[in-house]
Design an enzyme around this catalytic site. Structure first.
Site, PDB file in Angstrom:
ATOM      1  N   LYS A  12       0.815  -1.215   0.000  1.00 45.13           N
ATOM      2  CA  LYS A  12       0.000   0.000   0.000  1.00 45.13           C
ATOM      3  C   LYS A  12       0.857   1.277   0.000  1.00 45.13           C
ATOM      4  O   LYS A  12       2.067   1.225   0.272  1.00 45.13           O
ATOM      5  CB  LYS A  12      -0.928  -0.027   1.220  1.00 45.13           C
ATOM      6  N   TYR A  52     -12.611  -2.006  -3.627  1.00 44.49           N
ATOM      7  CA  TYR A  52     -13.078  -2.174  -2.238  1.00 44.49           C
ATOM      8  C   TYR A  52     -14.597  -2.119  -2.123  1.00 44.49           C
ATOM      9  O   TYR A  52     -15.125  -1.828  -1.057  1.00 44.49           O
ATOM     10  CB  TYR A  52     -12.451  -1.102  -1.345  1.00 44.49           C
ATOM     11  N   ASN A 115      -1.875   0.230   6.965  1.00 47.77           N
ATOM     12  CA  ASN A 115      -1.360  -1.048   7.465  1.00 47.77           C
ATOM     13  C   ASN A 115      -0.503  -1.794   6.446  1.00 47.77           C
ATOM     14  O   ASN A 115      -0.340  -3.001   6.513  1.00 47.77           O
ATOM     15  CB  ASN A 115      -2.502  -1.902   8.019  1.00 47.77           C
ATOM     16  N   HIS A 118      -2.160  -5.351   1.573  1.00 49.96           N
ATOM     17  CA  HIS A 118      -3.476  -5.979   1.366  1.00 49.96           C
ATOM     18  C   HIS A 118      -3.251  -7.418   0.950  1.00 49.96           C
ATOM     19  O   HIS A 118      -2.282  -7.711   0.242  1.00 49.96           O
ATOM     20  CB  HIS A 118      -4.247  -5.258   0.251  1.00 49.96           C
ATOM     21  N   GLU A 129      -9.794 -10.495  -7.555  1.00 49.23           N
ATOM     22  CA  GLU A 129      -8.815  -9.412  -7.385  1.00 49.23           C
ATOM     23  C   GLU A 129      -7.653  -9.525  -8.377  1.00 49.23           C
ATOM     24  O   GLU A 129      -7.163  -8.506  -8.871  1.00 49.23           O
ATOM     25  CB  GLU A 129      -8.298  -9.414  -5.940  1.00 49.23           C
TER      26      GLU A 129
HETATM   27  O1  CDP Z   1      -7.207  -5.681   4.888  1.00 43.43           O
HETATM   28  P1  CDP Z   1      -8.010  -6.629   5.726  1.00 43.43           P
HETATM   29  O2  CDP Z   1      -8.667  -7.705   4.908  1.00 43.43           O
HETATM   30  O3  CDP Z   1      -7.237  -7.161   6.886  1.00 43.43           O
HETATM   31  O4  CDP Z   1      -9.178  -5.761   6.405  1.00 43.43           O
HETATM   32  P2  CDP Z   1     -10.644  -5.373   5.860  1.00 43.43           P
HETATM   33  O5  CDP Z   1     -11.583  -5.522   7.000  1.00 43.43           O
HETATM   34  O6  CDP Z   1     -10.958  -6.096   4.597  1.00 43.43           O
HETATM   35  O7  CDP Z   1     -10.511  -3.810   5.569  1.00 43.43           O
HETATM   36  C1  CDP Z   1      -9.898  -3.352   4.389  1.00 43.43           C
HETATM   37  C2  CDP Z   1      -8.994  -2.211   4.750  1.00 43.43           C
HETATM   38  O8  CDP Z   1      -9.779  -1.132   5.234  1.00 43.43           O
HETATM   39  C3  CDP Z   1      -7.993  -2.494   5.871  1.00 43.43           C
HETATM   40  O9  CDP Z   1      -6.830  -3.143   5.456  1.00 43.43           O
HETATM   41  C4  CDP Z   1      -7.718  -1.093   6.370  1.00 43.43           C
HETATM   42  O10 CDP Z   1      -6.737  -0.464   5.556  1.00 43.43           O
HETATM   43  C5  CDP Z   1      -9.034  -0.379   6.181  1.00 43.43           C
HETATM   44  N1  CDP Z   1      -9.801  -0.268   7.429  1.00 43.43           N
HETATM   45  C6  CDP Z   1      -9.872   0.958   8.080  1.00 43.43           C
HETATM   46  O11 CDP Z   1      -9.300   1.939   7.604  1.00 43.43           O
HETATM   47  N2  CDP Z   1     -10.587   1.074   9.247  1.00 43.43           N
HETATM   48  C7  CDP Z   1     -11.222   0.011   9.771  1.00 43.43           C
HETATM   49  N3  CDP Z   1     -11.899   0.156  10.904  1.00 43.43           N
HETATM   50  C8  CDP Z   1     -11.152  -1.235   9.138  1.00 43.43           C
HETATM   51  C9  CDP Z   1     -10.436  -1.348   7.959  1.00 43.43           C
HETATM   52 MG    MG Z   2     -10.132  -7.597   3.452  1.00 45.58          MG
END
Ligand code: CDP
Ligand code: MG
Length: 136
Positions: A12, A52, A115, A118, A129
């Site tokens: 990212k 997303y 973070n 992805h 994807e």
């Molecule tokens: O990336 P991952 O699959 O672990 O998490 P997700 O639940 O699919 O969320 C996608 C992305 O949204 C995360 O990697 C974070 O960058 C962002 N996110 C956020 O900004 N705030 C949250 N409360 C949850 C997710």
């Molecule tokens: Mg995810």
């Protein structure tokens, strides 16, 4: 019978900006992933919104799409046995604060939104994807 699986990984903007892409790719290699394809690109906000889309009802959706389109990213197809799960384990929890020692997000993640990486969350989504970024 074991079989090689593919997953989509993204380094990212926060990590690319800190020049961590080489080091993160090295971690994938060390952990037995083959980087089958990769490219460094910058996507538009509209593309981020499409990528997303599953999160479109979430409160963080708009900021997330602004962020993913804010700078260059490195998108990769990773290959390994059980690549989807293995990559999720290597990435660590979504919030770097909760990520285990030795994971990429623990090592490099700044915050829940920044973070660093992805990874696809299922074989089915990995196909979608991968097709999104590498349909040509
Ligand atoms: O990336 P991952 O699959 O672990 O998490 P997700 O639940 O699919 O969320 C996608 C992305 O949204 C995360 O990697 C974070 O960058 C962002 N996110 C956020 O900004 N705030 C949250 N409360 C949850 C997710
Ligand atoms: Mg995810």
């Amino acid at each position: 019978m074991s079989s090689t699986e593919q997953t989509l990984s993204i380094i990212k903007p926060d990590a690319v900006e800190r020049n961590l892409d080489r080091e993160i790719k090295e971690i994938f290699n060390t952990n037995g992933f083959k980087i089958f394809k990769e490219k460094k690109i910058q996507i538009t906000k509209a593309e981020a919104e499409q990528f997303y889309k599953v999160h479109e009802t979430k409160p963080f959706y708009n900021d997330l799409c602004d962020y993913l389109s804010s700078g260059p990213i490195v998108v990769m197809i990773l290959e390994k046995e059980n690549a989807v799960l293995a990559n999720r384990e290597l990435m660590g929890a979504t919030n770097p604060k909760d990520a285990k020692e030795g994971t990429i997000r623990k090592k490099f993640g700044i915050s829940i939104d920044k973070n660093s990486v992805h990874g696809s969350d299922s074989v089915e989504n990995a196909k979608i994807e991968i097709n999104f970024f590498f349909k040509d």
